[in-house]
Design an enzyme around this catalytic site. Sequence first.
Site, PDB file in Angstrom:
ATOM      1  N   ALA A  86       0.852  -1.201   0.000  1.00  0.00           N
ATOM      2  CA  ALA A  86       0.000   0.000   0.000  1.00  0.00           C
ATOM      3  C   ALA A  86       0.877   1.236   0.000  1.00  0.00           C
ATOM      4  O   ALA A  86       2.041   1.180   0.416  1.00  0.00           O
ATOM      5  CB  ALA A  86      -0.881   0.023   1.257  1.00  0.00           C
ATOM      6  N   SER A 129      -5.879  -0.608   9.400  1.00  0.00           N
ATOM      7  CA  SER A 129      -5.069   0.341  10.160  1.00  0.00           C
ATOM      8  C   SER A 129      -5.889   1.096  11.195  1.00  0.00           C
ATOM      9  O   SER A 129      -7.071   1.395  10.983  1.00  0.00           O
ATOM     10  CB  SER A 129      -4.469   1.356   9.181  1.00  0.00           C
ATOM     11  OG  SER A 129      -3.996   2.478   9.871  1.00  0.00           O
ATOM     12  N   GLU A 131      -5.584   4.085  11.576  1.00  0.00           N
ATOM     13  CA  GLU A 131      -5.964   5.349  10.919  1.00  0.00           C
ATOM     14  C   GLU A 131      -7.441   5.335  10.534  1.00  0.00           C
ATOM     15  O   GLU A 131      -8.034   6.388  10.295  1.00  0.00           O
ATOM     16  CB  GLU A 131      -5.129   5.565   9.653  1.00  0.00           C
ATOM     17  CG  GLU A 131      -3.812   6.261   9.867  1.00  0.00           C
ATOM     18  CD  GLU A 131      -3.939   7.732  10.267  1.00  0.00           C
ATOM     19  OE1 GLU A 131      -4.624   8.484   9.566  1.00  0.00           O
ATOM     20  OE2 GLU A 131      -3.343   8.118  11.279  1.00  0.00           O
ATOM     21  N   TYR A 153      -5.709   8.186   2.880  1.00  0.00           N
ATOM     22  CA  TYR A 153      -5.104   6.913   3.316  1.00  0.00           C
ATOM     23  C   TYR A 153      -6.111   6.158   4.202  1.00  0.00           C
ATOM     24  O   TYR A 153      -6.398   4.971   3.972  1.00  0.00           O
ATOM     25  CB  TYR A 153      -3.793   7.160   4.083  1.00  0.00           C
ATOM     26  CG  TYR A 153      -3.270   5.899   4.735  1.00  0.00           C
ATOM     27  CD1 TYR A 153      -2.559   4.954   4.003  1.00  0.00           C
ATOM     28  CD2 TYR A 153      -3.542   5.627   6.080  1.00  0.00           C
ATOM     29  CE1 TYR A 153      -2.118   3.781   4.590  1.00  0.00           C
ATOM     30  CE2 TYR A 153      -3.102   4.454   6.684  1.00  0.00           C
ATOM     31  CZ  TYR A 153      -2.392   3.536   5.936  1.00  0.00           C
ATOM     32  OH  TYR A 153      -1.966   2.359   6.533  1.00  0.00           O
TER      33      TYR A 153
HETATM   34  P1  NAP Z   1       5.981   0.056   4.138  1.00  0.00           P
HETATM   35  O1  NAP Z   1       7.266  -0.234   4.839  1.00  0.00           O
HETATM   36  O2  NAP Z   1       5.727   1.429   3.605  1.00  0.00           O
HETATM   37  O3  NAP Z   1       5.858  -0.991   2.928  1.00  0.00           O
HETATM   38  C1  NAP Z   1       4.894  -0.823   1.942  1.00  0.00           C
HETATM   39  C2  NAP Z   1       5.039  -1.921   0.903  1.00  0.00           C
HETATM   40  O4  NAP Z   1       4.040  -1.711  -0.114  1.00  0.00           O
HETATM   41  C3  NAP Z   1       6.394  -1.929   0.190  1.00  0.00           C
HETATM   42  O5  NAP Z   1       6.778  -3.249  -0.071  1.00  0.00           O
HETATM   43  C4  NAP Z   1       6.098  -1.209  -1.121  1.00  0.00           C
HETATM   44  O6  NAP Z   1       6.908  -1.593  -2.203  1.00  0.00           O
HETATM   45  C5  NAP Z   1       4.673  -1.693  -1.380  1.00  0.00           C
HETATM   46  N1  NAP Z   1       3.986  -0.773  -2.298  1.00  0.00           N
HETATM   47  C6  NAP Z   1       3.661   0.524  -2.066  1.00  0.00           C
HETATM   48  N2  NAP Z   1       3.051   1.038  -3.135  1.00  0.00           N
HETATM   49  C7  NAP Z   1       3.020   0.057  -4.073  1.00  0.00           C
HETATM   50  C8  NAP Z   1       2.551  -0.021  -5.419  1.00  0.00           C
HETATM   51  N3  NAP Z   1       1.972   1.008  -6.015  1.00  0.00           N
HETATM   52  N4  NAP Z   1       2.708  -1.192  -6.066  1.00  0.00           N
HETATM   53  C9  NAP Z   1       3.285  -2.259  -5.474  1.00  0.00           C
HETATM   54  N5  NAP Z   1       3.760  -2.242  -4.213  1.00  0.00           N
HETATM   55  C10 NAP Z   1       3.628  -1.102  -3.533  1.00  0.00           C
HETATM   56  O7  NAP Z   1       4.731  -0.292   5.053  1.00  0.00           O
HETATM   57  P2  NAP Z   1       4.646  -1.243   6.348  1.00  0.00           P
HETATM   58  O8  NAP Z   1       4.887  -0.407   7.556  1.00  0.00           O
HETATM   59  O9  NAP Z   1       5.425  -2.469   6.123  1.00  0.00           O
HETATM   60  O10 NAP Z   1       3.090  -1.575   6.355  1.00  0.00           O
HETATM   61  C11 NAP Z   1       2.569  -2.712   5.684  1.00  0.00           C
HETATM   62  C12 NAP Z   1       1.072  -2.548   5.510  1.00  0.00           C
HETATM   63  O11 NAP Z   1       0.452  -2.384   6.775  1.00  0.00           O
HETATM   64  C13 NAP Z   1       0.650  -1.333   4.682  1.00  0.00           C
HETATM   65  O12 NAP Z   1      -0.522  -1.682   3.973  1.00  0.00           O
HETATM   66  C14 NAP Z   1       0.310  -0.284   5.726  1.00  0.00           C
HETATM   67  O13 NAP Z   1      -0.616   0.648   5.205  1.00  0.00           O
HETATM   68  C15 NAP Z   1      -0.282  -1.165   6.803  1.00  0.00           C
HETATM   69  N6  NAP Z   1      -0.170  -0.664   8.184  1.00  0.00           N
HETATM   70  C16 NAP Z   1       1.049  -0.328   8.691  1.00  0.00           C
HETATM   71  C17 NAP Z   1       1.133   0.092  10.018  1.00  0.00           C
HETATM   72  C18 NAP Z   1       2.454   0.475  10.635  1.00  0.00           C
HETATM   73  O14 NAP Z   1       2.446   1.111  11.698  1.00  0.00           O
HETATM   74  N7  NAP Z   1       3.584   0.074  10.059  1.00  0.00           N
HETATM   75  C19 NAP Z   1      -0.023   0.156  10.804  1.00  0.00           C
HETATM   76  C20 NAP Z   1      -1.243  -0.215  10.245  1.00  0.00           C
HETATM   77  C21 NAP Z   1      -1.304  -0.639   8.935  1.00  0.00           C
HETATM   78  P3  NAP Z   1       8.212  -0.753  -2.627  1.00  0.00           P
HETATM   79  O15 NAP Z   1       9.295  -1.206  -1.687  1.00  0.00           O
HETATM   80  O16 NAP Z   1       8.441  -1.179  -4.030  1.00  0.00           O
HETATM   81  O17 NAP Z   1       7.865   0.687  -2.462  1.00  0.00           O
HETATM   82  N1  GDD Z   2       5.923  11.594   9.558  1.00  0.00           N
HETATM   83  C1  GDD Z   2       6.012  12.583  10.432  1.00  0.00           C
HETATM   84  N2  GDD Z   2       7.055  13.487  10.315  1.00  0.00           N
HETATM   85  N3  GDD Z   2       5.098  12.680  11.419  1.00  0.00           N
HETATM   86  C2  GDD Z   2       5.238  13.666  12.319  1.00  0.00           C
HETATM   87  C3  GDD Z   2       6.276  14.607  12.263  1.00  0.00           C
HETATM   88  C4  GDD Z   2       7.224  14.523  11.199  1.00  0.00           C
HETATM   89  O1  GDD Z   2       8.150  15.310  11.073  1.00  0.00           O
HETATM   90  N4  GDD Z   2       6.151  15.452  13.318  1.00  0.00           N
HETATM   91  C5  GDD Z   2       5.085  15.047  14.001  1.00  0.00           C
HETATM   92  N5  GDD Z   2       4.512  13.978  13.408  1.00  0.00           N
HETATM   93  C6  GDD Z   2       3.297  13.288  13.856  1.00  0.00           C
HETATM   94  C7  GDD Z   2       2.239  13.119  12.758  1.00  0.00           C
HETATM   95  O2  GDD Z   2       1.506  14.338  12.588  1.00  0.00           O
HETATM   96  C8  GDD Z   2       1.409  11.992  13.359  1.00  0.00           C
HETATM   97  O3  GDD Z   2       0.465  12.495  14.260  1.00  0.00           O
HETATM   98  C9  GDD Z   2       2.435  11.159  14.145  1.00  0.00           C
HETATM   99  O4  GDD Z   2       3.621  11.960  14.228  1.00  0.00           O
HETATM  100  C10 GDD Z   2       2.787   9.814  13.515  1.00  0.00           C
HETATM  101  O5  GDD Z   2       3.114  10.029  12.154  1.00  0.00           O
HETATM  102  P1  GDD Z   2       3.754   8.860  11.249  1.00  0.00           P
HETATM  103  O6  GDD Z   2       4.936   8.286  11.923  1.00  0.00           O
HETATM  104  O7  GDD Z   2       3.940   9.430   9.884  1.00  0.00           O
HETATM  105  O8  GDD Z   2       2.656   7.711  11.277  1.00  0.00           O
HETATM  106  P2  GDD Z   2       1.066   7.752  11.131  1.00  0.00           P
HETATM  107  O9  GDD Z   2       0.489   7.534  12.491  1.00  0.00           O
HETATM  108  O10 GDD Z   2       0.598   8.916  10.370  1.00  0.00           O
HETATM  109  O11 GDD Z   2       0.801   6.475  10.212  1.00  0.00           O
HETATM  110  C11 GDD Z   2       1.432   5.221  10.494  1.00  0.00           C
HETATM  111  O12 GDD Z   2       0.607   4.452  11.342  1.00  0.00           O
HETATM  112  C12 GDD Z   2      -0.658   4.073  10.784  1.00  0.00           C
HETATM  113  C13 GDD Z   2      -1.392   3.286  11.851  1.00  0.00           C
HETATM  114  O13 GDD Z   2      -1.986   4.142  12.761  1.00  0.00           O
HETATM  115  C14 GDD Z   2       1.681   4.518   9.137  1.00  0.00           C
HETATM  116  O14 GDD Z   2       2.469   3.378   9.356  1.00  0.00           O
HETATM  117  C15 GDD Z   2       0.377   4.089   8.492  1.00  0.00           C
HETATM  118  O15 GDD Z   2       0.653   3.290   7.342  1.00  0.00           O
HETATM  119  C16 GDD Z   2      -0.409   3.258   9.515  1.00  0.00           C
HETATM  120  O16 GDD Z   2      -1.626   2.821   8.982  1.00  0.00           O
END
Ligand code: NAP
Ligand code: GDD
Length: 331
Positions: A86, A129, A131, A153
């Site tokens: 994603a 998520s 989110e 998102y």
């Molecule tokens: P990530 O590190 O950003 O990895 C995203 C993956 O999706 C990468 O392998 C990327 O491939 C692939 N991707 C993105 N856009 C694509 C496209 N257009 N076509 C094909 N592949 C694509 O994310 P993550 O933290 O591992 O998260 C994995 C999943 O869990 C995501 O769906 C995210 O939204 C969800 N999620 C994450 C969290 C969190 O806190 N980490 C929480 C809740 C949900 P490339 O390497 O080629 O870019």
């Molecule tokens: N990225 C970023 N950069 N965030 C910042 C910054 C900055 O410089 N300063 C403050 N923040 C605050 C953002 O406004 C947000 O409230 C919080 O830090 C977390 O931001 P991110 O680390 O970018 O993560 P996220 O919570 O928006 O999203 C992640 O978690 C989701 C699950 O709740 C991602 O992994 C999503 O893919 C995932 O679904």
Amino acid sequence: MAQKKALISGITGQDGSYLLEFLLAKGYEVHGIVRRVALEDPEHRLSRIVAFQDKVHLHPASLESYASIHQVAVKVRPDECYHLAAQSFVSYSFDDEFSTLNTNINGTHFMLSAIKNTNPDCRVYFAGSSEMFGKVEEIPQTERTRFHPRSTYGISKVAGFDLTRNYREAYGLHASSGILFNHESPRRGFEFVTRKISSGVAQIVAGRQKGLRLGNLDAQRDWGHAREYVEAMWMMLQQPEPDDYVIATGETHTVLEFVSEAFGCVGLDYRDYVTTDPVLFRPAEVSILLGDPAKAKAILGWQPRTTFKDLVREMVEADCVALGVGNAVRS
Ligand code: NAP
Ligand code: GDD
């Protein structure tokens, strides 16, 4: 028993790489969907999984093309499919709403449809998520809390969640959604706030950067360790019935607390280095996330293990070691 086959989309990402490791250790044959360009530039685009390159089967396909995903599903015939790919960066979804919605909604729909059409007994995991809760309607959030997404998102993930549930109800697919709260690790992308902070601290210690510019320091997140969260994904697919589960620690911390803890790990006072920049604030913020993982604990037997302090320390230490300043981390 025959060796089980798993198919992972998003295998090059943080979660994909931990899941790959976890499934290999369990004896699975693991297949991954990658973008074609990843195979051309493995050094950069496959960096998180390079250590497992000879143990994983990679298939080029595009999330924008049903046909390419269908082909991979036919070729692999997986027993379990983990759909993690994603556009996952919330901030970017404000800059490009259209591609976020296209990739995330169509990609999920194509994946579900391809599995249903080619391999209906395959079990499917969808990466939902926290989110989706957005402007939260209750604290803590559970599987019964109403969604109120605050970004495209979040909207794309609600659509993916609904599609997953619909494929379960309409076609009997064993499809589950994890409602995962933020999870981090030394493999986290550099644009996410935790890694921006841990790598910023390391850069400052190494004398490569003078300060750190951040956005909203008051936002609160429920942060866990990615290695543990991928175990929950697998546990969901081992259940007799598909379902949806909140995966969280049950603790919330502000971004400022993360900052303070991270600078503290190397004996620095964040106030000497951190500034806030309004440009980094989001047009619509998710102010507080706090998950209640009681259902996952009761049914899956899943529990978080890493504390907030240990998570911060592990990330700061890994970034400092990578820059040759690991000795700056206080014991
Ligand atoms: P990530 O590190 O950003 O990895 C995203 C993956 O999706 C990468 O392998 C990327 O491939 C692939 N991707 C993105 N856009 C694509 C496209 N257009 N076509 C094909 N592949 C694509 O994310 P993550 O933290 O591992 O998260 C994995 C999943 O869990 C995501 O769906 C995210 O939204 C969800 N999620 C994450 C969290 C969190 O806190 N980490 C929480 C809740 C949900 P490339 O390497 O080629 O870019
Ligand atoms: N990225 C970023 N950069 N965030 C910042 C910054 C900055 O410089 N300063 C403050 N923040 C605050 C953002 O406004 C947000 O409230 C919080 O830090 C977390 O931001 P991110 O680390 O970018 O993560 P996220 O919570 O928006 O999203 C992640 O978690 C989701 C699950 O709740 C991602 O992994 C999503 O893919 C995932 O679904």
